[in-house]
Design a protein around this motif. Structure first.
Motif, PDB file in Angstrom:
ATOM      1  N   GLY A 126       0.812  -1.216   0.000  1.00 42.89           N
ATOM      2  CA  GLY A 126       0.000   0.000   0.000  1.00 42.89           C
ATOM      3  C   GLY A 126       0.832   1.246   0.000  1.00 42.89           C
ATOM      4  N   PRO A 127       0.210   2.366   0.128  1.00 43.64           N
ATOM      5  CA  PRO A 127      -1.221   2.583   0.380  1.00 43.64           C
ATOM      6  C   PRO A 127      -2.049   2.282  -0.864  1.00 43.64           C
ATOM      7  N   PHE A 128      -3.301   1.914  -0.641  1.00 41.89           N
ATOM      8  CA  PHE A 128      -4.184   1.509  -1.723  1.00 41.89           C
ATOM      9  C   PHE A 128      -5.268   2.541  -1.974  1.00 41.89           C
ATOM     10  N   THR A 129      -5.665   2.660  -3.238  1.00 41.98           N
ATOM     11  CA  THR A 129      -6.787   3.511  -3.618  1.00 41.98           C
ATOM     12  C   THR A 129      -7.596   2.776  -4.672  1.00 41.98           C
ATOM     13  N   ALA A 130      -8.868   3.086  -4.738  1.00 45.00           N
ATOM     14  CA  ALA A 130      -9.740   2.551  -5.784  1.00 45.00           C
ATOM     15  C   ALA A 130     -10.011   3.692  -6.751  1.00 45.00           C
ATOM     16  N   LYS A 131      -9.781   3.436  -8.041  1.00 42.84           N
ATOM     17  CA  LYS A 131     -10.055   4.468  -9.035  1.00 42.84           C
ATOM     18  C   LYS A 131     -10.363   3.829 -10.382  1.00 42.84           C
ATOM     19  N   GLU A 132     -10.923   4.653 -11.248  1.00 44.22           N
ATOM     20  CA  GLU A 132     -11.322   4.175 -12.566  1.00 44.22           C
ATOM     21  C   GLU A 132     -10.086   3.896 -13.413  1.00 44.22           C
ATOM     22  N   LYS A 133     -10.023   2.685 -13.962  1.00 41.39           N
ATOM     23  CA  LYS A 133      -8.887   2.278 -14.785  1.00 41.39           C
ATOM     24  C   LYS A 133      -9.162   2.583 -16.256  1.00 41.39           C
ATOM     25  N   SER A 134     -10.366   2.325 -16.683  1.00 41.06           N
ATOM     26  CA  SER A 134     -10.823   2.642 -18.034  1.00 41.06           C
ATOM     27  C   SER A 134     -12.330   2.874 -17.922  1.00 41.06           C
ATOM     28  N   PRO A 135     -12.959   3.495 -18.920  1.00 41.44           N
ATOM     29  CA  PRO A 135     -14.380   3.834 -18.787  1.00 41.44           C
ATOM     30  C   PRO A 135     -15.229   2.644 -18.322  1.00 41.44           C
ATOM     31  N   GLY A 136     -15.843   2.812 -17.147  1.00 39.93           N
ATOM     32  CA  GLY A 136     -16.718   1.791 -16.596  1.00 39.93           C
ATOM     33  C   GLY A 136     -16.025   0.710 -15.779  1.00 39.93           C
ATOM     34  N   TRP A 137     -14.711   0.675 -15.782  1.00 42.44           N
ATOM     35  CA  TRP A 137     -13.961  -0.358 -15.072  1.00 42.44           C
ATOM     36  C   TRP A 137     -13.046   0.275 -14.030  1.00 42.44           C
ATOM     37  N   TRP A 138     -13.071  -0.289 -12.831  1.00 41.06           N
ATOM     38  CA  TRP A 138     -12.309   0.227 -11.704  1.00 41.06           C
ATOM     39  C   TRP A 138     -11.319  -0.825 -11.228  1.00 41.06           C
ATOM     40  N   SER A 139     -10.267  -0.366 -10.580  1.00 42.63           N
ATOM     41  CA  SER A 139      -9.260  -1.261 -10.005  1.00 42.63           C
ATOM     42  C   SER A 139      -8.755  -0.685  -8.696  1.00 42.63           C
ATOM     43  N   ILE A 140      -8.131  -1.550  -7.929  1.00 44.80           N
ATOM     44  CA  ILE A 140      -7.401  -1.116  -6.739  1.00 44.80           C
ATOM     45  C   ILE A 140      -5.984  -0.844  -7.222  1.00 44.80           C
ATOM     46  N   PHE A 141      -5.414   0.292  -6.825  1.00 43.80           N
ATOM     47  CA  PHE A 141      -4.053   0.642  -7.201  1.00 43.80           C
ATOM     48  C   PHE A 141      -3.189   0.651  -5.942  1.00 43.80           C
ATOM     49  N   ASP A 142      -1.968   0.119  -6.086  1.00 43.63           N
ATOM     50  CA  ASP A 142      -1.052   0.035  -4.938  1.00 43.63           C
ATOM     51  C   ASP A 142      -0.249   1.324  -4.781  1.00 43.63           C
ATOM     52  N   GLY A 143       0.706   1.305  -3.866  1.00 45.19           N
ATOM     53  CA  GLY A 143       1.521   2.482  -3.581  1.00 45.19           C
ATOM     54  C   GLY A 143       2.353   2.949  -4.760  1.00 45.19           C
ATOM     55  N   ALA A 144       2.636   2.067  -5.728  1.00 47.82           N
ATOM     56  CA  ALA A 144       3.395   2.427  -6.929  1.00 47.82           C
ATOM     57  C   ALA A 144       2.452   2.804  -8.069  1.00 47.82           C
TER      58      ALA A 144
END
Length: 143
Positions: free
Chosen positions: A84-102
């Motif tokens: 981490g730290p982790f965040t949730a955000k939109e990866k592409s239109p309509g699709w979301w992912s959890i993103f790590d510290g990098a």
């Protein structure tokens, strides 16, 4: 020497983190009479040498392991837990992912409602959720 970044925590001159997989040309380390570096590299363990930086009397091995073609996205041999730290955000239109510290996606992409409330979880709960998601994606890729 030419290197490839293999782990996070390396920043450019403007303070922005360099993405994993980026290839860079860097100065060869200073070496002693025995050909060994005089000091450990500050990025030690976070890059691999692609070319250059050979020790005197040594031959660089440049063949990919097992005859694999360079650039193939082979899954790692063993699962590595995300950091981490982790965040949730939109990866592409309509699709979301959890993103790590990098700022790298962890696990598979999902619809927004699957991650509703993720950012309000505790850091420990985010780690558990991200690890479970990454492990499921790893197991599927390894199968």
């Amino acid at each position: 020497m030419r290197i490839k970044i293999t782990a996070g925590g390396i920043h450019d001159g403007e303070g922005k983190e360099i993405k994993i997989g980026t290839e860079l040309n860097v100065a060869d380390p200073e070496v002693g009479e025995d050909g060994e570096p005089l000091a450990p590299h500050p990025w030690a363990g976070r890059f691999e040498v692609i070319s250059g930086g050979e020790k005197p009397g040594k031959t660089a091995v440049t063949n990919p392991k097992g005859g694999e073609k360079p650039g193939n996205d082979q899954p790692p041999a063993e699962f590595v837990a995300p950091v981490g730290p982790f965040t949730a955000k939109e990866k592409s239109p309509g699709w979301w992912s959890i993103f790590d510290g990098a700022d790298q996606p962890v696990g598979k992409s999902v619809r927004k409602n699957d991650l509703d409330g993720f950012d309000s979880l505790s850091d420990d709960d985010k780690l558990a959720f991200a690890t479970e998601s990454a492990k499921a994606a790893f197991d599927k890729a390894a199968a």
